[in-house]
Design a protein around this motif. Structure first.
Motif, PDB file in Angstrom:
ATOM      1  N   ARG A 226       0.835  -1.202   0.000  1.00  0.00           N
ATOM      2  CA  ARG A 226       0.000   0.000   0.000  1.00  0.00           C
ATOM      3  C   ARG A 226       0.871   1.255   0.000  1.00  0.00           C
ATOM      4  O   ARG A 226       0.582   2.236  -0.688  1.00  0.00           O
ATOM      5  CB  ARG A 226      -0.944   0.004   1.204  1.00  0.00           C
ATOM      6  CG  ARG A 226      -2.255  -0.728   0.960  1.00  0.00           C
ATOM      7  CD  ARG A 226      -3.280  -0.367   2.011  1.00  0.00           C
ATOM      8  NE  ARG A 226      -2.968  -0.969   3.293  1.00  0.00           N
ATOM      9  CZ  ARG A 226      -3.399  -2.174   3.675  1.00  0.00           C
ATOM     10  NH1 ARG A 226      -4.154  -2.882   2.869  1.00  0.00           N
ATOM     11  NH2 ARG A 226      -3.091  -2.655   4.853  1.00  0.00           N
ATOM     12  N   ASN A 229       2.292   1.637  -3.442  1.00  0.00           N
ATOM     13  CA  ASN A 229       1.252   2.147  -4.343  1.00  0.00           C
ATOM     14  C   ASN A 229       1.078   3.655  -4.185  1.00  0.00           C
ATOM     15  O   ASN A 229       0.999   4.397  -5.172  1.00  0.00           O
ATOM     16  CB  ASN A 229      -0.082   1.452  -4.067  1.00  0.00           C
ATOM     17  CG  ASN A 229      -0.108   0.013  -4.526  1.00  0.00           C
ATOM     18  OD1 ASN A 229       0.717  -0.397  -5.342  1.00  0.00           O
ATOM     19  ND2 ASN A 229      -1.043  -0.758  -4.008  1.00  0.00           N
ATOM     20  N   ALA A 230       0.996   4.087  -2.924  1.00  0.00           N
ATOM     21  CA  ALA A 230       0.802   5.514  -2.647  1.00  0.00           C
ATOM     22  C   ALA A 230       1.993   6.331  -3.145  1.00  0.00           C
ATOM     23  O   ALA A 230       1.825   7.429  -3.702  1.00  0.00           O
ATOM     24  CB  ALA A 230       0.593   5.730  -1.148  1.00  0.00           C
ATOM     25  N   LYS A 231       3.194   5.784  -2.954  1.00  0.00           N
ATOM     26  CA  LYS A 231       4.399   6.493  -3.407  1.00  0.00           C
ATOM     27  C   LYS A 231       4.423   6.607  -4.931  1.00  0.00           C
ATOM     28  O   LYS A 231       4.728   7.677  -5.475  1.00  0.00           O
ATOM     29  CB  LYS A 231       5.649   5.761  -2.906  1.00  0.00           C
ATOM     30  CG  LYS A 231       6.952   6.402  -3.328  1.00  0.00           C
ATOM     31  CD  LYS A 231       8.133   5.820  -2.573  1.00  0.00           C
ATOM     32  CE  LYS A 231       8.299   4.337  -2.819  1.00  0.00           C
ATOM     33  NZ  LYS A 231       9.480   3.784  -2.123  1.00  0.00           N
ATOM     34  N   PHE A 232       4.091   5.511  -5.625  1.00  0.00           N
ATOM     35  CA  PHE A 232       4.064   5.547  -7.090  1.00  0.00           C
ATOM     36  C   PHE A 232       3.030   6.553  -7.584  1.00  0.00           C
ATOM     37  O   PHE A 232       3.295   7.349  -8.494  1.00  0.00           O
ATOM     38  CB  PHE A 232       3.755   4.164  -7.653  1.00  0.00           C
ATOM     39  CG  PHE A 232       3.646   4.145  -9.155  1.00  0.00           C
ATOM     40  CD1 PHE A 232       4.788   4.064  -9.938  1.00  0.00           C
ATOM     41  CD2 PHE A 232       2.411   4.233  -9.783  1.00  0.00           C
ATOM     42  CE1 PHE A 232       4.699   4.075 -11.334  1.00  0.00           C
ATOM     43  CE2 PHE A 232       2.312   4.247 -11.167  1.00  0.00           C
ATOM     44  CZ  PHE A 232       3.459   4.164 -11.946  1.00  0.00           C
ATOM     45  N   GLU A 233       1.843   6.516  -6.957  1.00  0.00           N
ATOM     46  CA  GLU A 233       0.774   7.428  -7.354  1.00  0.00           C
ATOM     47  C   GLU A 233       1.211   8.882  -7.173  1.00  0.00           C
ATOM     48  O   GLU A 233       1.020   9.728  -8.059  1.00  0.00           O
ATOM     49  CB  GLU A 233      -0.487   7.138  -6.540  1.00  0.00           C
ATOM     50  CG  GLU A 233      -1.697   7.950  -6.934  1.00  0.00           C
ATOM     51  CD  GLU A 233      -2.934   7.554  -6.139  1.00  0.00           C
ATOM     52  OE1 GLU A 233      -4.044   7.789  -6.634  1.00  0.00           O
ATOM     53  OE2 GLU A 233      -2.782   7.017  -5.015  1.00  0.00           O
ATOM     54  N   ARG A 234       1.818   9.163  -6.011  1.00  0.00           N
ATOM     55  CA  ARG A 234       2.259  10.528  -5.712  1.00  0.00           C
ATOM     56  C   ARG A 234       3.324  10.991  -6.714  1.00  0.00           C
ATOM     57  O   ARG A 234       3.280  12.106  -7.236  1.00  0.00           O
ATOM     58  CB  ARG A 234       2.812  10.576  -4.288  1.00  0.00           C
ATOM     59  CG  ARG A 234       3.273  11.944  -3.826  1.00  0.00           C
ATOM     60  CD  ARG A 234       3.776  11.884  -2.402  1.00  0.00           C
ATOM     61  NE  ARG A 234       5.024  11.129  -2.271  1.00  0.00           N
ATOM     62  CZ  ARG A 234       5.111   9.933  -1.662  1.00  0.00           C
ATOM     63  NH1 ARG A 234       4.049   9.355  -1.139  1.00  0.00           N
ATOM     64  NH2 ARG A 234       6.286   9.328  -1.579  1.00  0.00           N
ATOM     65  N   PHE A 236       4.024   9.737  -9.754  1.00  0.00           N
ATOM     66  CA  PHE A 236       3.556   9.834 -11.138  1.00  0.00           C
ATOM     67  C   PHE A 236       2.721  11.088 -11.338  1.00  0.00           C
ATOM     68  O   PHE A 236       2.799  11.743 -12.385  1.00  0.00           O
ATOM     69  CB  PHE A 236       2.757   8.597 -11.544  1.00  0.00           C
ATOM     70  CG  PHE A 236       2.517   8.504 -13.021  1.00  0.00           C
ATOM     71  CD1 PHE A 236       3.506   8.044 -13.868  1.00  0.00           C
ATOM     72  CD2 PHE A 236       1.310   8.917 -13.571  1.00  0.00           C
ATOM     73  CE1 PHE A 236       3.308   7.983 -15.244  1.00  0.00           C
ATOM     74  CE2 PHE A 236       1.097   8.871 -14.939  1.00  0.00           C
ATOM     75  CZ  PHE A 236       2.100   8.397 -15.779  1.00  0.00           C
ATOM     76  N   GLN A 237       1.933  11.418 -10.310  1.00  0.00           N
ATOM     77  CA  GLN A 237       1.186  12.677 -10.391  1.00  0.00           C
ATOM     78  C   GLN A 237       2.143  13.863 -10.448  1.00  0.00           C
ATOM     79  O   GLN A 237       1.870  14.868 -11.107  1.00  0.00           O
ATOM     80  CB  GLN A 237       0.246  12.801  -9.193  1.00  0.00           C
ATOM     81  CG  GLN A 237      -0.942  11.861  -9.261  1.00  0.00           C
ATOM     82  CD  GLN A 237      -1.742  11.820  -7.972  1.00  0.00           C
ATOM     83  OE1 GLN A 237      -1.281  12.270  -6.913  1.00  0.00           O
ATOM     84  NE2 GLN A 237      -2.940  11.263  -8.036  1.00  0.00           N
ATOM     85  N   GLU A 240       3.284  14.120 -14.016  1.00  0.00           N
ATOM     86  CA  GLU A 240       2.246  14.772 -14.827  1.00  0.00           C
ATOM     87  C   GLU A 240       2.215  16.280 -14.585  1.00  0.00           C
ATOM     88  O   GLU A 240       2.040  17.068 -15.529  1.00  0.00           O
ATOM     89  CB  GLU A 240       0.885  14.154 -14.513  1.00  0.00           C
ATOM     90  CG  GLU A 240       0.731  12.723 -15.014  1.00  0.00           C
ATOM     91  CD  GLU A 240      -0.617  12.133 -14.679  1.00  0.00           C
ATOM     92  OE1 GLU A 240      -1.235  11.519 -15.560  1.00  0.00           O
ATOM     93  OE2 GLU A 240      -1.044  12.284 -13.497  1.00  0.00           O
TER      94      GLU A 240
END
Length: 270
Positions: A226, A229-234, A236-237, A240
């Protein structure tokens, strides 16, 4: 501490109201959707609500969200109990009695004459209790009773923890890392053939060893993933956002440009 809620209602009255609502929903003239549900159709919602409780806790905890999610999870318990009651098996009160009896039985140092020192001096006392309870339910074997519907990484950790208690375990973390390298090598062998079944088997082995590694390090593999996942999401955002400042999206650039932005985001986090 007061046993009254912030709304002024007693716990008893609140629970009775919830039980009444559930019974009304399942009544012949109740909610058409609720009336046709069964244990199998409701089980996925139960798992989902449990995960949402964990997510609310992970966020701080986020107490308003936690209150809401705990209510959703309690409703799942009430739902299953109502369906069981309709079939003549047990009711919500039986569920509450069963868990109360279990907690009293497992804490003789609190509810009986044993002292905390007595309990702590017994190696794996809690697990001994649980093993006896599994045996009373005719579930034999070291791995008996580990729920099949747990998240796969969590179940892997629980299965290997059980096996470790009877000596089936690597002596140290180094042994797990060696096994991880072995499994990675086996996956490399399968890559040229690209057989989906074989590759799925080898990837499964890798994940299982990683769950073992987390356990040996006294970490929760689900929490680790988890967090990843949160680190990747942060990050990648963040990629962007950096591209957006130039009027671009990931679809407008090549992998090299995205990698460069990714490295910049990582550097900023340190």
């Amino acid at each position: 501490m007061s046993d009254q809620s912030n709304t002024g209602a007693s716990p008893e009255a609140s629970v009775l109201r919830l039980l009444g609502i559930m019974k009304r929903l399942r009544a012949p003239d109740g909610c058409p959707w609720d009336r046709v549900q069964n244990f199998a159709t409701i089980a996925p919602y139960t798992l989902e609500e449990a995960h949402e409780v964990a997510e609310a806790i992970q966020r701080g905890p986020d107490f308003p969200a936690l209150l809401d999610e705990l209510g959703n999870l309690l409703f799942q318990v009430v739902y299953h109990a109502q369906m069981a009651s309709e079939l003549g098996h047990f009711a919500f009160a039986d569920v509450a009695t069963a868990i109360s009896d279990k907690m009293v039985r497992r804490h003789p140092h609190v509810f009986g004459e044993a002292t905390a020192r007595d309990v702590m001096s017994q190696s794996n006392a809690w697990e001994v209790q649980k093993a006896e309870e599994r045996a009373s339910r005719a579930k034999a074997g070291t791995l008996a009773g580990v729920p099949v519907n747990l998240p796969a990484l969590t179940r892997a950790a629980k299965l290997t923890r059980r096996a470790a208690r009877v000596g089936f375990d690597w002596p140290d973390v180094g042994g797990v890392l060696d096994k991880l390298e072995e499994e990675a090598a086996e996956l490399r062998v399968e890559l040229p053939g690209a057989d989906p079944v074989r590759m799925a088997d080898e990837v499964g082995d890798l994940l299982f060893v990683l769950a073992n590694l987390a356990r040996k390090l006294e970490l929760d593999p689900e929490e680790c993933l988890r967090g990843a996942n949160a680190k990747f999401e942060r990050r990648f955002q963040g990629v962007e956002a950096r591209l957006a400042r130039s009027g671009l999206t990931p679809a407008d650039v090549d992998l090299e440009a995205m990698e460069a932005a990714w490295r910049e985001v990582k550097t900023e986090e340190k």
